[in-house]
Design a protein around this motif. Structure first.
Motif, short mmCIF file in Angstrom:
data_model
loop_
_atom_site.label_atom_id
_atom_site.label_comp_id
_atom_site.label_asym_id
_atom_site.label_seq_id
_atom_site.Cartn_x
_atom_site.Cartn_y
_atom_site.Cartn_z
N ALA A 113 -7.97 4.44 -5.26
CA ALA A 113 -7.74 3.00 -5.09
C ALA A 113 -7.19 2.37 -6.36
O ALA A 113 -6.42 1.41 -6.31
CB ALA A 113 -9.05 2.31 -4.69
N THR A 114 -7.57 2.91 -7.54
CA THR A 114 -7.07 2.36 -8.80
C THR A 114 -5.58 2.62 -8.95
O THR A 114 -4.90 1.92 -9.71
CB THR A 114 -7.82 2.96 -10.00
N VAL A 115 -5.06 3.63 -8.25
CA VAL A 115 -3.63 3.91 -8.27
C VAL A 115 -2.92 3.11 -7.17
O VAL A 115 -1.88 2.50 -7.40
CB VAL A 115 -3.35 5.41 -8.08
N ILE A 116 -3.52 3.09 -5.98
CA ILE A 116 -2.90 2.37 -4.86
C ILE A 116 -2.74 0.89 -5.16
O ILE A 116 -1.75 0.26 -4.78
CB ILE A 116 -3.72 2.60 -3.57
N MET A 117 -3.71 0.31 -5.91
CA MET A 117 -3.62 -1.13 -6.20
C MET A 117 -2.44 -1.46 -7.10
O MET A 117 -2.01 -2.62 -7.17
CB MET A 117 -4.92 -1.65 -6.82
N ILE A 118 -1.85 -0.46 -7.76
CA ILE A 118 -0.66 -0.71 -8.57
C ILE A 118 0.50 -1.17 -7.69
O ILE A 118 1.39 -1.89 -8.12
CB ILE A 118 -0.25 0.57 -9.34
N GLY A 119 0.47 -0.76 -6.42
CA GLY A 119 1.53 -1.13 -5.49
C GLY A 119 1.60 -2.62 -5.21
O GLY A 119 2.59 -3.10 -4.65
N PHE A 120 0.57 -3.38 -5.60
CA PHE A 120 0.58 -4.83 -5.37
C PHE A 120 1.26 -5.58 -6.51
O PHE A 120 1.23 -6.80 -6.55
CB PHE A 120 -0.85 -5.32 -5.18
N LEU A 158 5.87 21.68 -4.81
CA LEU A 158 5.62 20.34 -4.28
C LEU A 158 6.49 19.32 -5.00
O LEU A 158 6.54 19.28 -6.23
CB LEU A 158 4.14 19.96 -4.45
N PRO A 159 7.24 18.47 -4.25
CA PRO A 159 8.09 17.46 -4.88
C PRO A 159 7.25 16.39 -5.57
O PRO A 159 6.20 16.00 -5.08
CB PRO A 159 8.87 16.86 -3.70
N VAL A 160 7.72 15.92 -6.72
CA VAL A 160 6.95 14.92 -7.47
C VAL A 160 7.79 13.69 -7.84
O VAL A 160 7.39 12.88 -8.65
CB VAL A 160 6.37 15.53 -8.77
N GLN A 161 8.96 13.52 -7.23
CA GLN A 161 9.78 12.37 -7.55
C GLN A 161 9.35 11.16 -6.71
O GLN A 161 8.79 11.31 -5.62
CB GLN A 161 11.27 12.66 -7.32
N PHE A 162 9.60 9.96 -7.25
CA PHE A 162 9.30 8.73 -6.50
C PHE A 162 10.32 8.54 -5.39
O PHE A 162 11.45 9.04 -5.45
CB PHE A 162 9.33 7.51 -7.42
N MET A 163 9.92 7.76 -4.39
CA MET A 163 10.82 7.45 -3.27
C MET A 163 11.90 6.48 -3.75
O MET A 163 11.61 5.50 -4.44
CB MET A 163 10.03 6.84 -2.11
N LYS A 164 13.13 6.75 -3.37
CA LYS A 164 14.25 5.88 -3.72
C LYS A 164 14.74 5.18 -2.44
O LYS A 164 14.38 5.57 -1.34
CB LYS A 164 15.39 6.71 -4.33
N ILE A 211 0.85 -1.20 0.00
CA ILE A 211 0.00 0.00 0.00
C ILE A 211 0.88 1.25 0.00
O ILE A 211 0.57 2.25 -0.65
CB ILE A 211 -0.94 0.00 1.22
N GLY A 212 2.00 1.17 0.72
CA GLY A 212 2.94 2.29 0.73
C GLY A 212 3.49 2.59 -0.65
O GLY A 212 3.63 3.76 -1.03
N LEU A 213 3.79 1.55 -1.43
CA LEU A 213 4.26 1.76 -2.80
C LEU A 213 3.17 2.43 -3.63
O LEU A 213 3.45 3.34 -4.42
CB LEU A 213 4.64 0.42 -3.44
N GLY A 214 1.95 1.97 -3.44
CA GLY A 214 0.83 2.58 -4.15
C GLY A 214 0.63 4.03 -3.75
O GLY A 214 0.33 4.89 -4.58
N MET A 215 0.80 4.31 -2.45
CA MET A 215 0.68 5.68 -1.96
C MET A 215 1.76 6.57 -2.56
O MET A 215 1.54 7.77 -2.81
CB MET A 215 0.75 5.70 -0.44
N ASP A 216 2.94 5.99 -2.78
CA ASP A 216 4.03 6.75 -3.38
C ASP A 216 3.62 7.21 -4.78
O ASP A 216 3.81 8.38 -5.15
CB ASP A 216 5.28 5.89 -3.44
N ARG A 217 3.03 6.30 -5.55
CA ARG A 217 2.56 6.66 -6.89
C ARG A 217 1.41 7.66 -6.82
O ARG A 217 1.33 8.59 -7.63
CB ARG A 217 2.12 5.42 -7.67
N LEU A 218 0.49 7.45 -5.88
CA LEU A 218 -0.65 8.36 -5.75
C LEU A 218 -0.18 9.77 -5.39
O LEU A 218 -0.69 10.76 -5.93
CB LEU A 218 -1.63 7.84 -4.69
N GLY A 219 0.79 9.87 -4.47
CA GLY A 219 1.30 11.17 -4.08
C GLY A 219 1.88 11.93 -5.26
O GLY A 219 1.66 13.15 -5.40
#
Length: 410
Positions: free
Chosen positions: A364-371, A310-316, A250-258
């Motif tokens: 939710a359609t973005v967060i589910m990408i984290g799976f 606002l930062p828009v990069q993914f978490m590394k 879910i955290g990965l999905g939240m990263d994409r959603l953010g």
């Protein structure tokens, strides 16, 4: 009086004809601009898919070793070499998508072409990468625009089934296997249908058939042996992915959603402006304190985005200890919750439940990408459904802002 009515009818016919001409020009130009991308591995792969094997053997191999998208890939490999098919199908599916979005929010009323044209124009305000990968790229069209347009069409029929013709009821069922060959669309349809059954509190033969076909199509997609093999193969992108728990994913999905919320997004900007306008209109420009605070947050957030604050990069790796990332998530969520709050204030009748559901479920359609271990490798095409859902919300706002009658008397 009779002469005035004739003039008014004539003006309406000219206005409607002009709308159809503009839509035809837009759709023609889209179709004429399309081409295969021979530098893209997927286009080349599917163009040559049947060179040395039969259709059945190819589909069986894909289902057993890679993907459960059986119905989509059947259509893809049998038509991709016929250029006129997808050059015509892409504009037609776009038209179907825009029409279905307008029909979904019209509560059974007749849909005027002006709203379809507005939706068509707003569609082009999606982020360019999402638009290109999900609609204009030929392989992307088969996997995203095609199932999403079919899915939203089916939704527009099932939620207003009482006023639909037998032809539409029948074609909505036929659309389901293709629509549910996209995981995000299938989950969204199941969730929305469940919401509809709770609100409508009625089940009949049509809805039973609709739900049965939806679930069976989803099972065909998810139970494919190739899904597991693909998961193992793609896990090389994130070797530790198999050890992640549900919170991690879910955290990965939240990263994409953010990133999606904080990045430049014209549709979210349009929704923000329209919702603030609709809110103040609804409260007759006498807002309460909380409503004023919420509108201010939405306004300030959009100003911050315009100024690239606002930062828009993914978490590394290693960024999980960086406080700024969690602050970014918090800001993005606060903004989106404010959007939901205003939506619930403006769209507060039972007939508005689809709009409320859409704005709540879209993340939710973005967060589910984290799976999926391809959470970062799938580029922006996986955001296509999210943008289409935001487009539906934008059109619901537009319809409330514009006068009910497309043309008023002179």
């Amino acid at each position: 009086m009779a002469e005035f009515m004739k003039q008014n009818i004539s003006a309406n016919k000219i206005y409607t004809t002009l709308i159809f001409v503009v839509m035809a020009i837009i759709l023609y130009r889209i179709g004429a601009s399309l081409d295969l991308r021979t530098y893209m591995d997927d286009d080349v792969y599917f163009v040559k898919a049947l060179d040395n094997t039969s259709l059945f053997d190819f589909l069986h191999m894909r289902y057993m070793t890679w993907s459960g998208r059986f119905f989509i890939e059947y259509i893809l490999v049998t038509t991709i070499n016929h250029h006129m098919v997808w050059r015509i199908s892409i504009p037609l599916c776009l038209l179907l998508l825009c029409y279905s979005i307008c029909k979904t929010i019209d509560n059974g009323e007749k849909t005027h072409p002006q709203y379809v044209l507005i939706c068509l124009i707003l569609f082009h305000s999606m982020p360019s990468k999402t638009l290109t990968e999900g609609a204009w790229w030929v392989t992307g069209f088969y996997n995203y625009l095609l199932p999403v347009s079919f899915g939203i069409y089916a939704i527009s029929v099932v939620i207003h089934y009482r006023s639909q013709s037998n032809f539409k009821l029948f074609t909505s069922i036929l659309a389901l296997p293709v629509a549910c060959s996209n995981e995000q669309m299938a989950v969204t349809m199941i969730a929305l249908l469940g919401t509809n059954l709770i609100i409508d509190k009625k089940i009949n033969a049509y809805k039973t058939t609709f739900l049965t076909v939806t679930l069976l199509s989803f099972l065909i997609l998810m139970l494919a042996p190739g899904n597991k093999l693909r998961f193992l193969g793609e896990s090389r992108r994130i070797p530790e992915f198999a050890d992640y728990g549900i919170i991690d994913k879910i955290g990965l999905g939240m990263d994409r959603l953010g990133v999606v919320i904080n990045a430049s997004n014209s549709l979210l900007l349009i929704i923000s402006a329209l919702l603030i306008l609709l809110y103040f209109k609804k409260v007759r420009f006498h807002p309460d304190v909380f409503g004023t605070i919420v509108c201010t947050i939405i306004f300030v957030f959009q100003i911050a985005k315009m100024n690239n604050l606002l930062p828009v990069q993914f978490m590394k790796p290693g960024d999980w200890i960086n406080f700024s990332f969690y602050l970014r998530y918090t800001v993005a969520l606060i903004f989106y919750v404010c959007i939901i709050y205003i939506i619930c204030r403006v769209f507060n009748t039972v007939n508005d439940y689809v709009t409320v559901f859409t704005v709540i479920f879209a993340p939710a359609t973005v967060i589910m990408i984290g799976f999926s271990p391809t959470v970062y490798a799938s580029a922006d095409r996986v955001l296509f459904l999210f943008e289409c859902m935001i487009l539906l919300v934008a059109m619901a706002c537009v319809k409330k802002v514009l006068p009910k009658k497309p043309m008023t008397k002179a």
